[in-house]
Design an enzyme around this catalytic site. Structure first.
Site, short mmCIF file in Angstrom:
data_model
loop_
_atom_site.label_atom_id
_atom_site.label_comp_id
_atom_site.label_asym_id
_atom_site.label_seq_id
_atom_site.Cartn_x
_atom_site.Cartn_y
_atom_site.Cartn_z
CB SER A 154 39.94 37.63 30.53
OG SER A 154 39.42 36.52 29.82
CG ASP A 169 44.06 35.18 22.91
OD1 ASP A 169 43.20 35.60 22.11
OD2 ASP A 169 44.07 35.53 24.11
CG HIS A 203 41.05 37.04 25.61
ND1 HIS A 203 41.98 36.02 25.62
CD2 HIS A 203 40.42 37.00 26.81
CE1 HIS A 203 41.92 35.40 26.79
NE2 HIS A 203 40.98 35.97 27.52
#
Length: 212
Positions: free
Chosen positions: A29, A175, A178
């Site tokens: 990701s 979060d 990221h």
């Protein structure tokens, strides 16, 4: 996601002009650009930065959110299509988050490296660090994987992909894991000299290529 990834990587390669250097950013990701617009993802911003510095290059996005090193191994052959000139290998964060056995992670990274080496592909390894909650013993062994891999295969090492943005709230999504668009800018700025070393290796290779 998988079919879209294949199309994106293959399209980027086929769209390149003769003489254009074709890089693949192969990762999870952090490469894919989780929750970001496509143009804000690491491969897109890296390509723009390289072009601004005069490099004739395309950077295909072969990132899949959630991928472990084992998942990356399962798709490595088709995610890095024929015609690729070099690879940025960014995998391992999900292994550490899940506490996957170090030997499993090491084995998958080694197999991926051997596949690239067999194709004669220069590689930049983007290292990762284990989160503190995994404990010192796990972290010490995990953190050493990437330097060991680069040394064994004569790959270029960028020690920590999230250098400069880890634990920086203003450079990450909510979060805290990221990068946001500004965080990607920091990653690109810091890794750029290492990618230019990768490009230099590609340009130094003989004209005949082992990768079909």
């Amino acid at each position: 996601m998988i079919s879209a990834l294949w199309f994106s990587a293959a399209a980027a390669q086929s769209a390149a002009e003769p003489g254009t250097i074709r890089l693949v950013a192969f990762g999870d990701s952090l490469t894919a650009g989780y929750m970001l617009d496509p143009g804000d993802a690491f491969p897109a911003k890296l390509e723009a930065a390289l072009k601004a510095r005069g490099h004739d290059v395309v950077v295909a996005n072969a990132g899949v959110s959630g991928d472990t090193t084992s998942a990356g191994l399962a798709r490595v052959d088709w995610s890095v299509p024929a015609g690729t000139d070099g690879v940025i290998l960014e995998l391992g964060a999900n292994d550490a988050l899940r506490g996957i056995d170090i030997d499993v992670t090491r084995g998958a990274l080694e197999e991926i490296a051997e596949r690239f080496q067999a194709r004669g592909l220069p590689v930049l390894v983007a290292g990762m660090l284990a989160p503190p909650n995994m404990g010192a013993a796990y972290a010490d062994e995990f953190n050493a994987l990437f330097a060991d891999l680069a040394q064994r295969h004569d790959f270029i090492l960028y020690p920590f992909f999230l250098d400069g943005i880890a634990a920086a709230p203003d450079l990450n999504l909510d979060d805290g894991m990221h990068p946001n668009s500004q965080g990607v800018d920091v990653i690109v700025e810091r890794i750029l000299p290492y990618v230019e070393r990768l490009i230099a290796r590609i340009e130094e290779r003989p004209p005949s290529r082992t990768d079909g």
